[in-house]
Design a protein around this motif. Structure first.
Motif, PDB file in Angstrom:
ATOM      1  N   ASP A 239       0.863  -1.199   0.000  1.00 43.49           N
ATOM      2  CA  ASP A 239       0.000   0.000   0.000  1.00 43.49           C
ATOM      3  C   ASP A 239       0.894   1.241   0.000  1.00 43.49           C
ATOM      4  O   ASP A 239       0.655   2.188   0.750  1.00 43.49           O
ATOM      5  CB  ASP A 239      -0.949  -0.007   1.203  1.00 43.49           C
TER       6      ASP A 239
ATOM      7  N   ASP B 269       7.390   2.980   5.667  1.00 45.09           N
ATOM      8  CA  ASP B 269       8.113   1.707   5.731  1.00 45.09           C
ATOM      9  C   ASP B 269       8.033   0.916   4.426  1.00 45.09           C
ATOM     10  O   ASP B 269       8.933   0.139   4.104  1.00 45.09           O
ATOM     11  CB  ASP B 269       7.694   0.850   6.940  1.00 45.09           C
ATOM     12  N   ASP B 270       6.974   1.138   3.638  1.00 45.27           N
ATOM     13  CA  ASP B 270       6.902   0.465   2.331  1.00 45.27           C
ATOM     14  C   ASP B 270       8.059   0.910   1.428  1.00 45.27           C
ATOM     15  O   ASP B 270       8.633   0.096   0.695  1.00 45.27           O
ATOM     16  CB  ASP B 270       5.584   0.784   1.617  1.00 45.27           C
TER      17      ASP B 270
ATOM     18  N   VAL C  63       2.506  -6.376   2.190  1.00 37.85           N
ATOM     19  CA  VAL C  63       2.725  -5.422   3.279  1.00 37.85           C
ATOM     20  C   VAL C  63       1.691  -4.291   3.266  1.00 37.85           C
ATOM     21  O   VAL C  63       1.916  -3.235   3.839  1.00 37.85           O
ATOM     22  CB  VAL C  63       4.162  -4.848   3.243  1.00 37.85           C
ATOM     23  N   GLY C  64       0.578  -4.553   2.579  1.00 41.05           N
ATOM     24  CA  GLY C  64      -0.543  -3.613   2.616  1.00 41.05           C
ATOM     25  C   GLY C  64      -1.796  -4.391   2.962  1.00 41.05           C
ATOM     26  O   GLY C  64      -1.768  -5.294   3.801  1.00 41.05           O
TER      27      GLY C  64
ATOM     28  N   ASN D 131      -3.416  -2.724   8.322  1.00 42.96           N
ATOM     29  CA  ASN D 131      -3.551  -3.495   7.075  1.00 42.96           C
ATOM     30  C   ASN D 131      -4.799  -4.376   7.094  1.00 42.96           C
ATOM     31  O   ASN D 131      -5.392  -4.641   6.049  1.00 42.96           O
ATOM     32  CB  ASN D 131      -2.314  -4.374   6.843  1.00 42.96           C
TER      33      ASN D 131
ATOM     34  N   ASP E 179       6.986  -3.294   7.633  1.00 40.74           N
ATOM     35  CA  ASP E 179       7.057  -3.948   6.319  1.00 40.74           C
ATOM     36  C   ASP E 179       8.444  -4.528   6.040  1.00 40.74           C
ATOM     37  O   ASP E 179       8.591  -5.511   5.313  1.00 40.74           O
ATOM     38  CB  ASP E 179       6.685  -2.956   5.217  1.00 40.74           C
TER      39      ASP E 179
END
Ligand code: CA
Length: 354
Positions: free
Chosen positions: A47, A53-54, A164-165, A218, A286
């Motif tokens: 996301d 962090d993504d 990771v979303g 999430n 993430d």
């Protein structure tokens, strides 16, 4: 003569076989490569844009591709915003990989621009040209169509999906019928081609009252999809709960000092746009799900896996884990000592000069 088929002996043998099977499965999850020389074949489902962090996780992926440890088959987005996709295209382009396929969710969660994807994508150089250019007129694919294409083209049991979303894309994939891409349904494709899902998802540390009723973002943003993923996804899933990444921080000063080239580095600009100031540290949710699959070498000992079990998502988005020898789910656990080592790995991998 001793009866070799005595009940205690049979029970002992059965237990030993079960333990060996559990160990073999856990080892299979700890190292998802077929051989140590082979890169991990990854799809990154993110996301991007809702938290920083993504972006740090994608920087780690690119650094691990540089080292020959990872191959990024494609990137799919669950943040329903066109700038999230353009930003990822620009990110991959700056890291020298403009051709990584990118898919965007249709009518998904969090359609807003957020704090950094649009802002950074629209940044200009001193001469007024785009700082992070992408080809004119470029558009992402539909994320579920892209997932079907990537899985159809992959070898059996070879793909690791790092989610990771939200669970939107994977849940929708499960419901797809056979089509011109593959005669297999989405669920059949997942079962045949995916080896593991490594997901930043939920909260599981019930001994700590901070997390007992934690509604992890999430899961909260698409509860029906999270429930579908946990009930119907056919392969093992390793969950990194909120409690793992929240206490492992990277410091902005590391990124400020080490991302020197090029002058406008996309990670550096994103961190500053999101955090606002360099002194604030960033939790690494993430990054944990990425590190788990790209640094599997025996002896690194970053993570301890729970026993096998089943994760359940309640209607209010809270989550719990039930041990179950027939389950498909595992959760990370880390000790304080492991947290220190993970933090050190993140600092090294995130701030690597690029
Ligand atoms: Ca995320």
């Amino acid at each position: 003569m001793k009866n070799i088929f005595s009940l205690p002996r049979i029970l002992f043998t059965l237990c030993a076989v079960c333990m060996l099977t559990v160990c073999a499965q856990a080892k299979d999850l700890l190292d998802v490569r077929n051989s140590p020389s082979e890169p991990v074949k990854m799809i990154f489902d993110t996301d991007m844009g809702n938290d920083a962090d993504d972006a740090l996780a994608l920087a780690i992926i690119h650094n691990m591709i540089d080292r020959g440890k990872c191959e990024l088959l494609g990137l799919t987005l669950t943040k329903s915003n066109p700038y999230a996709a353009k930003y990822c295209k620009a990110f991959n382009t700056q890291y020298g990989r403009p051709d990584i396929p990118i898919g965007l969710v249709k009518d998904g969660a969090t359609p807003g621009d957020g704090r950094y994807v649009r802002k950074v994508f629209e940044m200009k150089k001193a001469d007024g040209t785009p700082a992070f250019p992408i080809p004119e007129g470029w558009e992402p694919e539909d994320s579920v169509v892209l997932l079907r294409k990537l899985l159809a083209a992959a070898e059996d049991h070879s793909v690791v999906i790092v989610q990771v979303g939200f669970s939107t894309n994977l849940a929708r994939l499960l419901d797809t019928p056979g089509d011109e891409i593959s005669p297999l349904t989405g669920k059949e494709l997942a079962a045949k081609k995916v080896r593991l899902v490594s997901a930043m998802f939920g909260a599981f540390l019930f001994e700590d009252e901070r997390f007992i009723k934690h509604k992890e973002y999430n899961v909260l943003m698409d509860i029906p999809a999270a429930q579908k993923l946990t009930r119907e996804w056919p392969t093992p899933i390793v969950f990194s709960g909120f409690e793992v990444g929240v206490d492992i921080k990277v410091r902005g000063c590391t990124i400020l000092n080490d991302y020197l080239m090029p002058e406008q580095n996309i990670v550096k600009e994103s961190y500053l746009a999101y955090r606002g100031e360099w002194e604030l540290a960033q939790a690494t949710w993430d990054l944990t799900s990425v590190l788990f699959v790209v640094r599997p070498e025996e002896g690194r000992d970053y993570f301890t896996l729970s026993e096998m079990g089943t994760v359940t998502v309640r209607d209010d988005s809270t989550t719990y884990f039930t041990p179950d020898p027939n389950g498909k789910h595992f959760c990370f656990k880390t000790t304080k000592m492991q947290d220190v080592r993970i933090e050190e790995a993140f600092v090294n991998l995130c701030s690597e000069k690029h």
